[in-house]
Motif scaffolding. Structure first.
Motif, short mmCIF file in Angstrom:
data_model
loop_
_atom_site.label_atom_id
_atom_site.label_comp_id
_atom_site.label_asym_id
_atom_site.label_seq_id
_atom_site.Cartn_x
_atom_site.Cartn_y
_atom_site.Cartn_z
N CYS A 272 26.34 92.86 65.85
CA CYS A 272 27.64 92.19 65.77
C CYS A 272 28.43 92.62 64.53
O CYS A 272 29.66 92.69 64.57
CB CYS A 272 27.45 90.67 65.84
SG CYS A 272 26.81 90.15 67.44
N SER B 199 29.92 95.85 65.64
CA SER B 199 30.95 95.60 66.65
C SER B 199 32.23 95.08 66.00
O SER B 199 33.33 95.55 66.30
CB SER B 199 30.42 94.60 67.67
OG SER B 199 31.40 94.33 68.63
N THR B 200 32.08 94.14 65.07
CA THR B 200 33.25 93.55 64.42
C THR B 200 33.97 94.58 63.54
O THR B 200 35.19 94.61 63.47
CB THR B 200 32.83 92.32 63.59
OG1 THR B 200 32.19 91.39 64.48
CG2 THR B 200 34.01 91.66 62.93
N THR C 121 37.41 97.63 67.49
CA THR C 121 38.64 96.85 67.34
C THR C 121 39.69 97.37 68.33
O THR C 121 39.49 98.42 68.94
CB THR C 121 39.18 96.97 65.91
OG1 THR C 121 39.30 98.35 65.59
CG2 THR C 121 38.22 96.32 64.91
N GLN D 197 37.58 96.87 71.44
CA GLN D 197 36.94 95.56 71.26
C GLN D 197 36.23 95.12 72.55
O GLN D 197 36.78 95.25 73.64
CB GLN D 197 38.00 94.53 70.86
CG GLN D 197 37.39 93.21 70.45
CD GLN D 197 38.41 92.27 69.83
OE1 GLN D 197 39.51 92.70 69.44
NE2 GLN D 197 38.08 91.00 69.75
N TYR E 105 33.83 92.12 72.39
CA TYR E 105 33.56 90.68 72.30
C TYR E 105 34.83 90.01 71.78
O TYR E 105 35.53 90.58 70.94
CB TYR E 105 32.41 90.41 71.33
CG TYR E 105 31.08 91.00 71.75
CD1 TYR E 105 30.26 90.34 72.67
CD2 TYR E 105 30.64 92.22 71.23
CE1 TYR E 105 29.03 90.88 73.06
CE2 TYR E 105 29.42 92.77 71.61
CZ TYR E 105 28.62 92.09 72.52
OH TYR E 105 27.42 92.63 72.89
N GLU E 106 35.08 88.78 72.25
CA GLU E 106 36.28 88.07 71.82
C GLU E 106 36.30 87.86 70.31
O GLU E 106 37.34 87.89 69.67
CB GLU E 106 36.37 86.71 72.52
CG GLU E 106 37.14 86.76 73.82
CD GLU E 106 37.12 85.42 74.53
OE1 GLU E 106 37.36 84.39 73.87
OE2 GLU E 106 36.82 85.41 75.74
N SER E 107 35.10 87.60 69.76
CA SER E 107 35.01 87.33 68.33
C SER E 107 33.60 87.63 67.87
O SER E 107 32.69 87.85 68.68
CB SER E 107 35.31 85.85 68.07
OG SER E 107 34.31 85.06 68.70
N HIS E 108 33.42 87.60 66.57
CA HIS E 108 32.08 87.79 66.01
C HIS E 108 31.14 86.70 66.49
O HIS E 108 30.00 86.96 66.85
CB HIS E 108 32.16 87.80 64.47
CG HIS E 108 30.87 88.14 63.82
ND1 HIS E 108 29.98 87.18 63.38
CD2 HIS E 108 30.29 89.34 63.54
CE1 HIS E 108 28.91 87.77 62.87
NE2 HIS E 108 29.07 89.08 62.95
N ASP E 109 31.65 85.47 66.55
CA ASP E 109 30.82 84.35 67.03
C ASP E 109 30.40 84.55 68.48
O ASP E 109 29.25 84.26 68.84
CB ASP E 109 31.58 83.02 66.90
CG ASP E 109 31.62 82.54 65.45
OD1 ASP E 109 30.93 83.16 64.61
OD2 ASP E 109 32.35 81.57 65.17
N MET E 110 31.33 85.05 69.31
CA MET E 110 31.00 85.29 70.72
C MET E 110 29.91 86.36 70.82
O MET E 110 29.02 86.30 71.67
CB MET E 110 32.24 85.73 71.50
CG MET E 110 33.29 84.66 71.66
SD MET E 110 32.74 83.31 72.72
CE MET E 110 33.07 84.02 74.34
N CYS E 111 30.00 87.35 69.95
CA CYS E 111 28.99 88.40 69.93
C CYS E 111 27.63 87.80 69.58
O CYS E 111 26.63 88.05 70.27
CB CYS E 111 29.37 89.49 68.93
SG CYS E 111 28.16 90.83 68.80
#
Ligand SMILES: *[C@@H]1O[C@H](CO)[C@@H](O)[C@H](O)[C@H]1NC(C)=O
Ligand SMILES: *[C@@H]1O[C@H](CO)[C@@H](O)[C@H](O)[C@H]1NC(C)=O
Ligand SMILES: *[C@@H]1O[C@H](CO)[C@@H](O)[C@H](O)[C@H]1NC(C)=O
Ligand SMILES: *[C@@H]1O[C@H](CO)[C@@H](O)[C@H](O)[C@H]1NC(C)=O
Ligand SMILES: *[C@@H]1O[C@H](CO)[C@@H](O)[C@H](O)[C@H]1NC(C)=O
Ligand SMILES: *[C@@H]1O[C@H](CO)[C@@H](O)[C@H](O)[C@H]1NC(C)=O
Length: 335
Positions: free
Chosen positions: A192, A195-196, A200, A204, A206-212
């Motif tokens: 993650c 990915s973050t 981008t 991109q 994942y919607e967000s780091h948290d979603m990842c």
């Protein structure tokens, strides 16, 4: 290390008079390949000429098939270079010294077995990994096909994980002592983070780091042989390639796994021959002494016949397929 002096005197005359590649050229190429694993920057940064042909097709049993020079360079060399640059504990060690411990050369095919000393710097640990390869070279001594086996990879991972776990527990700051959970957490954290950072805008996934993190902490890490399947392990392998070409590699670490980290059918994988150039040594059964006095045209035919005996069409292979098709679950369970 191969001693050049052993071969040099024998080879020199033939090399000068014939212009075609001698076994020593292949042995040297194998050694260069091994040395390059241990110095991946030389390849990735283009300091040495690529060892791979433009059309190379490579396969590693624990992962999957890779097509083309760029992808294979990222995979064989970039992956390790990136791992070595990280300051966190990596599940894949960095190859430090890579030596040939056995090899057979039957131009243009070579079989080689390397011992790679894999270093995990954060825990100061070095563990050997055996890498076995069949390799086909083209006329310029570039690799056009390779089929590699990470010998005992399951045992390697089972052996190293308990040494890595206590250090991993310190890095993402968790109180868990469960090795499986620690490996999964490290995998999610590292994938993650990549990915973050790199995946981008259009790349991109994942919607967000948290979603990842939510996705990755639920996804099973997988078994050692599932490095090319829909697992955390596959995404972990691919994270090290993302920075080279985010547009290519972001899908591989994303939720779908792109065309890399996906479900695969065992029988289809085994039955597929992805190589453009054969790994069957045409002349492996040719022995000049045995065939003395036999006309050249007959020799060619004899070599062909003997080669067919080790092809995929033999009775043994056909029977294996039938066994599989007939197997009932109860028979499978008894394995
Ligand atoms: C690792 O640490 C070194 C030295 O502190 C630093 O230069 C380097 O950027 C770090 N690497 C990563 C990937 O954070
Ligand atoms: C790593 O291990 C080697 C060999 O056991 C030892 O000599 C060295 O001091 C260790 N380094 C660290 C940083 O622990
Ligand atoms: C780890 O977590 C604990 C408790 O949440 C916190 O007090 C500590 O500062 C954290 N350590 C690091 C290095 O982040
Ligand atoms: C470790 O964690 C895994 C996954 O959460 C669990 O299945 C396993 O039972 C745990 N092992 C131990 C020894 O607690
Ligand atoms: C080589 O094989 C790969 C995968 O099997 C295929 O995608 C590619 O088009 C082939 N290349 C050539 C030049 O035949
Ligand atoms: C294979 O053997 C044949 C028959 O002796 C010979 O003509 C040919 O050059 C050999 N090919 C290679 C690549 O060694």
């Amino acid at each position: 290390m191969f001693s050049r002096t052993v071969f040099a005197s024998v080879v020199l005359l033939a090399r000068v008079s014939l212009g075609y590649k001698q076994p020593i050229d292949y042995l040297e190429a194998l050694e260069v390949l091994g040395t390059s694993y241990a110095n991946p920057a030389s390849v990735v940064d283009g300091l040495i000429l690529s060892l791979l042909s433009v059309d190379v097709v490579g396969r590693v049993d624990a992962t999957t098939t890779f097509v083309g020079q760029e992808l294979n360079t990222e995979y064989l060399f970039g992956l390790f270079l990136q791992g070595a640059d990280e300051n966190t504990t990596q599940l894949i060690g960095t190859p430090h010294s890579v030596t040939v411990h056995s090899s057979v050369v039957d131009p243009p095919i070579a079989a080689v077995s390397y011992t790679s000393e894999m270093v995990s710097s954060t825990v100061n640990m070095t563990v050997p990994l055996q890498i076995d390869m069949f390799i086909a070279f083209d006329d310029d001594m570039k690799i056009v096909s390779y089929d590699a086996i990470l010998r005992r990879i399951g045992e390697f991972m089972a052996y190293t994980a308990p040494y890595l776990a206590p250090q991993i527990a310190k890095e993402p700051n968790t109180t868990s002592t469960n090795v499986t959970e620690l490996i999964e957490l490290q995998t999610a954290t590292d994938v993650c983070a990549v990915s973050t950072q790199y995946c981008t805008s259009d790349n991109q996934r994942y919607e967000s780091h948290d979603m990842c993190m939510s996705f990755m902490t639920v996804l099973p890490f997988g078994k050692s042989w599932q490095g090319g399947m829909n697992t955390g392990w596959c995404r972990y392998i691919h994270k090290n390639m993302v920075k080279y070409r985010p547009e290519v590699h972001c899908p591989h670490i994303g939720p779908t796994g792109g065309d890399m980290c996906i479900d695969r059918d065992y029988v289809q994988v085994v039955d597929t021959n992805p190589f453009n150039k054969t790994l069957l040594a045409y002349n492996s059964s040719y022995n000049a002494a045995d065939l003395k006095g036999v006309p050249a045209s007959n020799v060619v035919e004899l070599v062909k016949v003997q080669t067919e005996m080790v092809s995929m069409e033999t009775v043994a292979f056909v029977r294996l397929v039938h066994l599989h098709e007939m197997s009932s679950p109860s028979i499978l369970q008894s394995f």
